[in-house]
Motif scaffolding. Structure first.
Motif, PDB file in Angstrom:
ATOM      1  N   ARG A 137     -50.606  66.119 -55.537  1.00 47.37           N
ATOM      2  CA  ARG A 137     -49.451  67.008 -55.695  1.00 47.37           C
ATOM      3  C   ARG A 137     -48.854  67.292 -54.334  1.00 47.37           C
ATOM      4  N   PHE A 138     -47.584  67.659 -54.353  1.00 44.78           N
ATOM      5  CA  PHE A 138     -46.886  67.991 -53.117  1.00 44.78           C
ATOM      6  C   PHE A 138     -45.615  68.747 -53.447  1.00 44.78           C
ATOM      7  N   THR A 139     -44.989  69.277 -52.419  1.00 43.29           N
ATOM      8  CA  THR A 139     -43.659  69.864 -52.545  1.00 43.29           C
ATOM      9  C   THR A 139     -42.773  69.180 -51.508  1.00 43.29           C
ATOM     10  N   GLN A 140     -41.481  69.227 -51.761  1.00 46.93           N
ATOM     11  CA  GLN A 140     -40.509  68.679 -50.807  1.00 46.93           C
ATOM     12  C   GLN A 140     -39.166  69.329 -51.082  1.00 46.93           C
ATOM     13  N   ASN A 141     -38.319  69.312 -50.067  1.00 44.65           N
ATOM     14  CA  ASN A 141     -36.952  69.795 -50.259  1.00 44.65           C
ATOM     15  C   ASN A 141     -36.143  68.665 -50.853  1.00 44.65           C
ATOM     16  N   ASN A 142     -35.434  68.968 -51.936  1.00 42.78           N
ATOM     17  CA  ASN A 142     -34.547  67.943 -52.476  1.00 42.78           C
ATOM     18  C   ASN A 142     -33.180  68.129 -51.834  1.00 42.78           C
ATOM     19  N   PRO A 143     -32.246  67.225 -52.051  1.00 42.79           N
ATOM     20  CA  PRO A 143     -30.943  67.301 -51.377  1.00 42.79           C
ATOM     21  C   PRO A 143     -30.171  68.595 -51.607  1.00 42.79           C
ATOM     22  N   ASP A 144     -30.478  69.332 -52.665  1.00 38.09           N
ATOM     23  CA  ASP A 144     -29.793  70.607 -52.903  1.00 38.09           C
ATOM     24  C   ASP A 144     -30.483  71.763 -52.210  1.00 38.09           C
ATOM     25  N   SER A 145     -31.480  71.465 -51.371  1.00 44.08           N
ATOM     26  CA  SER A 145     -32.258  72.459 -50.633  1.00 44.08           C
ATOM     27  C   SER A 145     -33.154  73.299 -51.529  1.00 44.08           C
ATOM     28  N   ASP A 146     -33.361  72.879 -52.754  1.00 42.64           N
ATOM     29  CA  ASP A 146     -34.330  73.526 -53.621  1.00 42.64           C
ATOM     30  C   ASP A 146     -35.689  72.920 -53.332  1.00 42.64           C
ATOM     31  N   LEU A 147     -36.729  73.702 -53.481  1.00 39.62           N
ATOM     32  CA  LEU A 147     -38.077  73.192 -53.285  1.00 39.62           C
ATOM     33  C   LEU A 147     -38.526  72.527 -54.574  1.00 39.62           C
ATOM     34  N   LEU A 148     -38.820  71.255 -54.516  1.00 36.62           N
ATOM     35  CA  LEU A 148     -39.238  70.483 -55.668  1.00 36.62           C
ATOM     36  C   LEU A 148     -40.747  70.303 -55.613  1.00 36.62           C
ATOM     37  N   SER A 149     -41.432  70.677 -56.679  1.00 33.82           N
ATOM     38  CA  SER A 149     -42.877  70.473 -56.779  1.00 33.82           C
ATOM     39  C   SER A 149     -43.122  69.273 -57.671  1.00 33.82           C
ATOM     40  N   GLU A 150     -44.107  68.465 -57.285  1.00 30.49           N
ATOM     41  CA  GLU A 150     -44.440  67.286 -58.080  1.00 30.49           C
ATOM     42  C   GLU A 150     -45.953  67.167 -58.172  1.00 30.49           C
ATOM     43  N   ASN A 151     -46.434  66.851 -59.363  1.00 33.21           N
ATOM     44  CA  ASN A 151     -47.849  66.698 -59.644  1.00 33.21           C
ATOM     45  C   ASN A 151     -47.999  65.348 -60.317  1.00 33.21           C
ATOM     46  N   CYS A 152     -48.865  64.461 -59.795  1.00 36.47           N
ATOM     47  CA  CYS A 152     -48.928  63.083 -60.282  1.00 36.47           C
ATOM     48  C   CYS A 152     -50.355  62.601 -60.499  1.00 36.47           C
ATOM     49  N   ILE A 153     -50.449  61.556 -61.295  1.00 38.51           N
ATOM     50  CA  ILE A 153     -51.683  60.802 -61.459  1.00 38.51           C
ATOM     51  C   ILE A 153     -51.349  59.354 -61.136  1.00 38.51           C
ATOM     52  N   ALA A 154     -52.042  58.795 -60.153  1.00 42.18           N
ATOM     53  CA  ALA A 154     -51.931  57.365 -59.871  1.00 42.18           C
ATOM     54  C   ALA A 154     -53.068  56.697 -60.647  1.00 42.18           C
ATOM     55  N   ILE A 155     -52.735  55.647 -61.375  1.00 41.72           N
ATOM     56  CA  ILE A 155     -53.717  54.965 -62.219  1.00 41.72           C
ATOM     57  C   ILE A 155     -53.757  53.489 -61.827  1.00 41.72           C
ATOM     58  N   PHE A 156     -54.960  52.994 -61.607  1.00 37.52           N
ATOM     59  CA  PHE A 156     -55.202  51.586 -61.279  1.00 37.52           C
ATOM     60  C   PHE A 156     -55.939  51.001 -62.479  1.00 37.52           C
ATOM     61  N   GLU A 157     -55.247  50.188 -63.265  1.00 39.21           N
ATOM     62  CA  GLU A 157     -55.845  49.653 -64.492  1.00 39.21           C
ATOM     63  C   GLU A 157     -55.531  48.173 -64.619  1.00 39.21           C
ATOM     64  N   ILE A 161     -50.637  49.086 -61.263  1.00 43.75           N
ATOM     65  CA  ILE A 161     -50.505  50.464 -60.798  1.00 43.75           C
ATOM     66  C   ILE A 161     -49.533  51.193 -61.715  1.00 43.75           C
ATOM     67  N   TYR A 162     -49.961  52.363 -62.181  1.00 45.97           N
ATOM     68  CA  TYR A 162     -49.117  53.232 -62.985  1.00 45.97           C
ATOM     69  C   TYR A 162     -49.060  54.588 -62.299  1.00 45.97           C
ATOM     70  N   ASN A 163     -47.920  55.219 -62.361  1.00 46.39           N
ATOM     71  CA  ASN A 163     -47.750  56.579 -61.871  1.00 46.39           C
ATOM     72  C   ASN A 163     -47.241  57.420 -63.028  1.00 46.39           C
ATOM     73  N   VAL A 164     -47.857  58.575 -63.227  1.00 44.84           N
ATOM     74  CA  VAL A 164     -47.403  59.526 -64.225  1.00 44.84           C
ATOM     75  C   VAL A 164     -47.214  60.843 -63.486  1.00 44.84           C
ATOM     76  N   CYS A 165     -45.998  61.389 -63.524  1.00 43.33           N
ATOM     77  CA  CYS A 165     -45.676  62.575 -62.723  1.00 43.33           C
ATOM     78  C   CYS A 165     -44.909  63.608 -63.526  1.00 43.33           C
ATOM     79  N   ALA A 166     -45.169  64.866 -63.193  1.00 44.68           N
ATOM     80  CA  ALA A 166     -44.401  65.993 -63.718  1.00 44.68           C
ATOM     81  C   ALA A 166     -43.809  66.709 -62.509  1.00 44.68           C
ATOM     82  N   SER A 167     -42.539  67.068 -62.591  1.00 41.98           N
ATOM     83  CA  SER A 167     -41.883  67.714 -61.453  1.00 41.98           C
ATOM     84  C   SER A 167     -40.943  68.816 -61.914  1.00 41.98           C
ATOM     85  N   SER A 168     -40.714  69.754 -60.998  1.00 38.75           N
ATOM     86  CA  SER A 168     -39.819  70.874 -61.298  1.00 38.75           C
ATOM     87  C   SER A 168     -39.477  71.606 -60.006  1.00 38.75           C
ATOM     88  N   ASP A 169     -38.324  72.255 -59.997  1.00 42.81           N
ATOM     89  CA  ASP A 169     -37.989  73.114 -58.868  1.00 42.81           C
ATOM     90  C   ASP A 169     -38.202  74.583 -59.214  1.00 42.81           C
TER      91      ASP A 169
END
Length: 187
Positions: A137-157, A161-169
């Motif tokens: 998980r991490f946070t970052q500033n998106n172009p609108d200057s809102d703080l975007l939080s993202e939580n992901c699962i990287a899967i090696f199967e 490679i698969y990525n499954v992510c949920a995000s929100s500001d």
């Protein structure tokens, strides 16, 4: 993964009653119990590889919504894009294809290093890698200057490679993690 900016269209209305009380034929608390109970929801990626089971589902297809398309993920890689407007959460799955390494531990070590050294990410937290998964998980500033939080699962199967992510500001990291509680991969 970075997401394009979210467009917030909700407005909050504050009403003041000035200590006035009104009578109602509905007893206090009855309105809350009249709300629909949380409905389970099962989301499956278009390649049928990823399934996300939700206990409290309110997600709808968002592939036509350019504002929530994950940056850096091609339309061919994007296999699931869902949006819960009520909770302001975007969920996506991407099939990133064959790994450049046949070793999951090596892949996860490189991913962890990349996440921890990328200066565009803040509050990076990387979970312990299992045989075929690693949460981060991490946070970052998106172009609108809102703080975007993202939580992901990287899967090696099976070498993919698969990525499954949920995000929100607006949602918390715990709320995003709850969306990813039941993620399965077809073998």
């Amino acid at each position: 993964m970075k997401l394009l900016p979210f467009v917030l269209t909700a407005a909050v209305l504050s009403l003041s009653a000035c200590n006035q009380q009104t009578e109602t034929s509905v007893p206090a608390g009855a309105a809350a119990s009249a709300e629909a109970p949380a409905q389970p929801q099962k989301l499956t990626s278009s390649d049928n590889k990823i399934t996300v089971n939700l206990q409290n589902g309110g997600f709808t297809d968002a592939r036509s919504n350019a504002a929530v398309q994950p940056e850096g993920v091609t339309p061919e890689e994007l296999t699931l894009l869902q949006r819960d407007e009520a909770r302001n959460i975007t969920l996506y799955a991407a099939n990133l294809g064959k790994a450049k390494t046949a070793n999951a531990a090596e892949y996860f070590a490189k991913l962890k290093s990349t996440l921890e050294t990328d200066k565009s990410f803040d509050n990076v937290q990387v979970g312990a890698a299992t045989e075929n998964r690693m949460n981060y998980r991490f946070t970052q500033n998106n172009p609108d200057s809102d703080l975007l939080s993202e939580n992901c699962i990287a899967i090696f199967e099976a070498g993919n490679i698969y990525n499954v992510c949920a995000s929100s500001d607006t949602a918390t990291q715990d709320e995003l993690a709850a969306v990813l509680t039941e993620v399965t991969v077809a073998k």
